[in-house]
Scaffold this motif. Structure first.
Motif, PDB file in Angstrom:
ATOM      1  N   ARG A 160      -2.529   0.262  -4.571  1.00  0.00           N
ATOM      2  CA  ARG A 160      -2.243  -0.948  -3.868  1.00  0.00           C
ATOM      3  C   ARG A 160      -1.635  -2.115  -4.895  1.00  0.00           C
ATOM      4  O   ARG A 160      -2.215  -1.930  -6.162  1.00  0.00           O
ATOM      5  CB  ARG A 160      -3.738  -1.421  -3.370  1.00  0.00           C
TER       6      ARG A 160
ATOM      7  N   LYS B 116      -1.228  -8.117   9.566  1.00  0.00           N
ATOM      8  CA  LYS B 116      -2.538  -7.905   9.581  1.00  0.00           C
ATOM      9  C   LYS B 116      -2.986  -7.511  10.772  1.00  0.00           C
ATOM     10  O   LYS B 116      -2.449  -7.671  11.902  1.00  0.00           O
ATOM     11  CB  LYS B 116      -3.370  -9.218   9.215  1.00  0.00           C
TER      12      LYS B 116
ATOM     13  N   ARG C  45       0.921  -0.989   0.033  1.00  0.00           N
ATOM     14  CA  ARG C  45       0.073   0.046  -0.116  1.00  0.00           C
ATOM     15  C   ARG C  45       0.981   1.119   0.096  1.00  0.00           C
ATOM     16  O   ARG C  45       1.685   1.395   0.896  1.00  0.00           O
ATOM     17  CB  ARG C  45      -0.927  -0.006   1.183  1.00  0.00           C
TER      18      ARG C  45
ATOM     19  N   TYR D 214      -9.377  -6.665  -2.702  1.00  0.00           N
ATOM     20  CA  TYR D 214     -10.867  -6.424  -2.286  1.00  0.00           C
ATOM     21  C   TYR D 214     -10.950  -4.921  -1.543  1.00  0.00           C
ATOM     22  O   TYR D 214     -11.974  -4.391  -1.484  1.00  0.00           O
ATOM     23  CB  TYR D 214     -11.426  -7.381  -1.454  1.00  0.00           C
ATOM     24  N   GLU D 215      -9.825  -4.355  -0.858  1.00  0.00           N
ATOM     25  CA  GLU D 215      -9.557  -3.146  -0.240  1.00  0.00           C
ATOM     26  C   GLU D 215     -10.068  -2.277  -1.301  1.00  0.00           C
ATOM     27  O   GLU D 215      -9.782  -2.338  -2.457  1.00  0.00           O
ATOM     28  CB  GLU D 215      -8.337  -3.020   0.169  1.00  0.00           C
ATOM     29  N   ARG D 216     -10.592  -0.998  -0.919  1.00  0.00           N
ATOM     30  CA  ARG D 216     -10.844   0.212  -1.870  1.00  0.00           C
ATOM     31  C   ARG D 216     -10.638   1.429  -0.759  1.00  0.00           C
ATOM     32  O   ARG D 216     -10.811   1.264   0.389  1.00  0.00           O
ATOM     33  CB  ARG D 216     -12.429  -0.019  -2.289  1.00  0.00           C
TER      34      ARG D 216
END
Lengths: 297, 415, 309
Positions: free
Chosen positions: A52, A193, A3, A59-61
């Motif tokens: 990203r 995580k 990221r 799946y993150e946004r």
């Protein structure tokens, strides 16, 4: 997942930088997301873009709150809380700054716990500095998995509308910075995580329309917005040379120049965006401009 | 109070007059036009002190209405159908400004195909706009609701614009006896407009209709509108009682007709609900124990009141005079959603779409609905949603299609 | 160059419009608004149409010490109608004293003015609404990144006309004047004397007062923000942006450029803007450049003939 958050000013090419980086990742076979985020503000105002990249579907946004790498194209943004450069930065997040200063300067000034890496913009023959390509090249070096070939390709794809000489200059700049930072290859750590906390929801109370509607009762509240931070060049008036013609006062779009009773001007640096219309219009040539980052205090 | 014959449009105009409106931005559209014609004539004859201005469109009309309301005058406007949709952007905007305003919508079905007769797809398109919605069933209600709507809209706890809906033709052009409150009674309930502390004027500058950046701020302002809309339900009940004490005509979010002991209940809005009352009376004669629950308020949606009125019923039949393409009747889905989590919900809820574009709903239709719903309650499973449409209608349609379907074009090709 | 503060309508020493707006650095539209606001004074309500200036007020920050109402792209003149009528009603009923009255000003970009806002604008003139209509003309849909609008000049590159706009700028001045409103004028913030004189004059006129302000846009016309005034002056001096006013059925030009062989050629104005760069590089597009110049020359020839005749 990697990221990366890239901070700049509107017009400095950070959207392009994020796209070059995104494309380079993509060419390396990564799944990629890149996007710019602007507010209402325009050219010169702080903005950011983010990338990203992952080996599996992302799946993150949305905005990156916990970055693995932060890139800053303009060091005057670091001190600016609203620019959010330091948001989510940990001791493990490298901060990559496009600057002529030493890294130690930033450690001391901002009391940073993280690793700071600085790089200079390569010299250029044209008036348009290859800032976006350089920032992308620098980030690619630190990430470590992007090849010089794919970096080159990514610059070519994202800047294909440029004349060939400018494109070449950008490709060279990206490569120059990339090569210079090879000592830092692969220092970007993928973050472990994070534990999922619980939301602190509340039941929104019903409030009277006079405050619960989008109405501003306070006059001229925009004065609280410090648009002076947009400025990259700072105009200064030599009052000895000034002939009190008032033109700077009349033409300043932001009303950031006022006149005293003798007709001599004062600049409100909290709201001067640094357009330099005053400098261009001053018939006595009493106004000069200096780069803003030299003035950071 | 005097009793007189008035059309629904006449009643709306009288309601505006008794509400002592000061400003009317207008634009003609059938079947609403008679309202602005009536008020225009009153103004010209000096019967009414109001400034009326004909705008270039409904979009402009609603903008002017909202802006005038923000500036502090009691404002009224009216439209129908295509006009409501043409101004739709401004419905959302004006509701977001949180200004008091009453807009009469005379329901008319939407193009295409173009028609003049009513159904509720126009007003339900404004369902999520932030305007409250009061639906009238009689011309009497139209007059009374105008006064209630201004009180509701101007109430500090609410401060949202209100749509008063009446059906085209079935109310707009239909005369009925109406008991008009005297101006004295009306103004005891709704006093003449006075200075408002939040109106736009030189000494209290404000910036309104402001942009926001970011979803949190946006969520706050939008949800506050929702909370105000929810809160308006109890305010309406309070006003309905107060109005009843003055006039003898009480108003509430729901109208219940023979529903208490009914096994099967019709749920409807608007003027066709009086047809349902007739059906209830007649069907009880043939031992169908039916009743009616009419929603007077659609926004706010009287969820708790509906759940209570329908608690433990064997069958509920929702009759929608609207159609959400690919989904079905809008009220059916709204009603089932509020009942789903209730243990005392009716055994079955059936869905009927009827009255589109002014198509009549006959006593036969009501009988079919009652019997089918009673049967479904017995079986425990509801039949699929049904359009009220008869074999005779399709036969007639086939005849028309024969005429429309020119067999050959000018070059002799069969189409 | 003579000092600006002498012998002219008041060009304020301190300004009403506060700083801190999100407008771009060097915004020509903002410069117009700032000067006009100083002349109109704080008893003004701006009724805004969607455009760049929508974001002048972003909650909770407004640059206005007076009032502002955002409406929509198409209907700002209708919003002005509502406010004006309401104020008149309140004044007539003495619910507010005379000193609570406001000057109502529509603030709109050229996209709304020449497109979807035209119906509402025409209606307001038709109804003889007592208001000021200020169109900041940056010759394109600037707030969405510069697509061509009805006001984009021939040949200008926009994001939806990358080969140059094939159309021609809609003549709003003529369209408005055909309504016979109280006053119509073109202005430019780079000519503040002319602007100030016109605004000071229209303050005392009842009825629709229509202004189109050339608003050089560094962001979308692609020039350095410091050049906003120079670009504006060149637009006027080259004859590309005629300064004129309409009153009582007559059009008067308030600043006549020098004769065609003495005034700056239009290309001096064009070549300083990136949106016309394709007319100069990689090779000059003589056809389009000549066409634009000829149109300007013809315009002023007709003006001269008219005055001579």
């Amino acid at each position: 997942m990697y990221r990366i958050r890239m901070h700049g000013r509107g017009g400095q090419g950070m959207k392009t930088a994020s796209r070059i980086l995104g494309t380079a990742f993509f060419l390396e076979g990564f799944e990629v997301q890149d996007a710019p985020r602007y507010g209402a503000e325009r050219r010169g105002a702080p903005m950011f873009a983010y990338v990203r990249a992952d080996r599996k579907t992302i799946y993150e946004r949305g905005i990156i709150v916990h970055p693995d790498l932060v890139v800053v194209s303009d060091d005057s943004l670091i001190a600016m809380a609203t620019a959010g450069v330091l948001t989510g930065l940990t001791a493990e997040t490298p901060l990559l700054i496009c600057s002529n200063r030493e890294a130690s300067f930033y450690h001391e000034r901002y009391d940073l716990k993280c690793q700071v890496i600085v790089f200079r913009l390569p010299p250029t023959t044209s008036s348009r500095s290859p800032r976006s390509s350089s920032c992308a090249g620098a980030a690619a070096a630190l990430l470590g998995m992007i090849s010089p070939h794919n970096l080159n390709q990514a610059v070519a794809q994202e800047l294909h509308t440029l004349p060939s000489n400018l494109l070449k200059e950008n490709q060279q700049a990206a490569r120059t910075v990339f090569d210079k930072l090879q000592d830092f290859k692969g220092i970007v750590q993928r973050r472990a995580k994070m534990e999922i906390g619980r939301p602190q929801w509340l039941d929104l109370p019903l409030e009277v329309a006079s405050i619960a509607a989008p109405i501003i009762h306070a006059p001229a509240s925009s004065l609280q917005m410090n648009t002076g931070v947009w400025r990259t060049l700072r105009p200064t008036i030599d009052l000895e040379e000034c002939i009190a013609c008032g033109q700077c006062n009349t033409y300043c779009p932001d009303g950031a120049i006022s006149l005293n009773t003798e007709g001599k001007p004062t600049i409100d640096y909290d709201h001067c965006k640094g357009c330099l219309i005053c400098l261009a219009q001053c018939p006595a040539q009493a106004i000069t401009a200096q780069p803003e980052q030299e003035e950071v205090s | 109070m005097s009793r007189t014959l008035l059309t629904g449009n006449g009643a709306a105009a009288w309601g505006a007059r008794l509400a002592q409106i000061e400003y009317l931005p207008a634009f003609p559209i059938t079947p609403q036009t008679e309202i602005i014609e009536t008020i225009s004539a009153w103004i010209d004859r000096g019967d009414m002190a109001c400034r009326m201005v004909t705008m270039d469109s409904e979009h402009s009309m609603i903008t002017a209405a909202g802006a005038a309301a923000a500036t502090g005058v009691r404002t009224f406007t009216a439209t129908s159908s295509q006009g409501l949709l043409y101004g739709m952007e401004m419905l959302y905007a004006v509701a977001g400004w949180r200004v008091p305003l009453v807009l009469v919508n005379v329901s008319r079905a939407l193009a295409a195909p173009v028609t003049l007769e009513p159904d509720h797809n126009d007003v339900l398109a404004a369902r999520d706009s932030g305007f409250l919605q009061i639906h009238c069933a009689t011309c009497q209600e139209v007059v009374d609701t105008m006064l209630l709507a201004y009180r509701l809209s101007e109430d500090k706890r609410v401060r949202l614009p209100v749509i008063v809906n009446l059906d085209g033709y079935y109310l707009s052009f239909t005369r009925e006896p109406v008991e008009l409150p005297t101006l004295d009674i009306a103004s005891r309930f709704l006093p003449a407009p006075t200075i408002r502390t939040d109106q736009i004027q030189a000494s209290q500058p404000t910036s309104q209709g402001i942009a926001v950046l970011g979803g949190s701020q946006y969520s706050y302002f939008r949800y506050e509108q929702h909370l105000a809309a929810l809160a308006s339900l109890s305010v309406y009940e309070e006003l309905g009682r107060e109005y009843g004490e003055l006039t003898g005509r009480f108003y509430s979010a729901l109208e219940l007709y023979q529903s208490e002991d009914a096994d099967t209940v019709f749920v409807m809005i608007g003027s066709f609900a009086t047809k349902a009352k007739e059906a209830v009376d007649r069907l009880r004669e043939i031992d169908l124990k039916v009743g009616l629950v009419r929603l007077c308020l659609v926004r706010p949606f009287p969820a708790a009141e509906l759940a209570a009125a329908l608690a433990g019923k064997k069958g509920v039949a929702v009759i929608d005079q609207n159609l959400s393409m690919g989904q079905g009747g809008i009220l059916f889905h709204e009603l089932t959603s509020v009942l789903y989590n209730r243990p005392d919900r009716p055994r079955v809820i059936t869905s009927y779409v009827g009255g589109l574009g002014g198509r009549d709903i006959s006593l036969e239709d009501f009988r079919g609905i009652a019997e089918e719903t009673a049967q479904a309650a017995k079986n425990g499973h509801a039949p699929p949603p049904r359009l009220l449409y008869t074999a005779a209608e399709l036969t007639q349609m086939r005849g028309l299609q024969e005429i429309a379907k020119t067999q050959k074009n000018s070059r002799g090709h069969t189409l | 160059m003579s000092p600006l503060n002498k012998n002219t309508p008041p060009l304020g020493q301190h300004h009403l419009l506060a700083g801190g707006t999100p407008a771009c650095a060097g915004c020509g539209g903002l410069e117009n608004i700032k000067i006009i606001y100083d002349i109109l004074g704080p008893k003004t309500i701006f009724v805004n149409a969607a455009g760049c200036m929508t974001l002048l007020s972003v909650y909770p920050f407004t640059p206005f010490p007076g009032s502002w109402l955002y409406t929509s792209m198409a209907s700002a003149p209708a919003g002005a109608q509502g406010v004006r009528d309401a104020l008149d009603i309140l004044l007539a009923k003495k619910r507010i004293p005379a000193d609570e009255d406001l000057q109502v000003v529509v603030l709109t970009g050229d996209g709304a003015a020449g497109g979807m806002g035209l119906s509402a604008t025409s209606g307001a003139m038709d109804r003889n609404l007592d208001f000021i209509y200020l169109c900041y003309d940056n010759e394109g849909y600037g707030n969405t990144g510069y697509q061509f609008s009805a006001a984009t000049p021939h040949g200008a590159k926009t994001t939806t006309s990358i080969m140059g706009n094939p159309g021609y700028k809609k003549d709003l001045f003529a369209i408005w004047a055909a309504h016979r409103p109280a006053y119509v004028a073109t202005i430019c913030g780079a000519e503040p004397h002319d602007l100030a004189r016109k605004v000071a004059k229209l303050k005392n006129i009842k009825g629709p007062k229509m202004l189109i302000a050339l608003a050089p846009c560094p962001t979308n016309w692609h020039f350095e923000p410091s050049a906003t005034i120079q670009i504006g002056k060149l637009a006027v001096q080259s004859g590309h942006w005629p300064l004129k006013e309409y009153e009582n059925g007559r059009v008067t030009h308030t600043k006549i450029p020098k004769p065609s062989d003495e005034r700056p050629q239009v290309e001096e104005y064009l070549c300083r803007q990136g949106r016309f760069s394709h007319l100069f590089t990689p090779q000059r597009n003589e056809t389009v450049l000549a066409e634009i110049q000829a149109k300007v020359d013809r315009y002023w020839q007709e003006v001269n003939d008219h005055y001579a005749g």
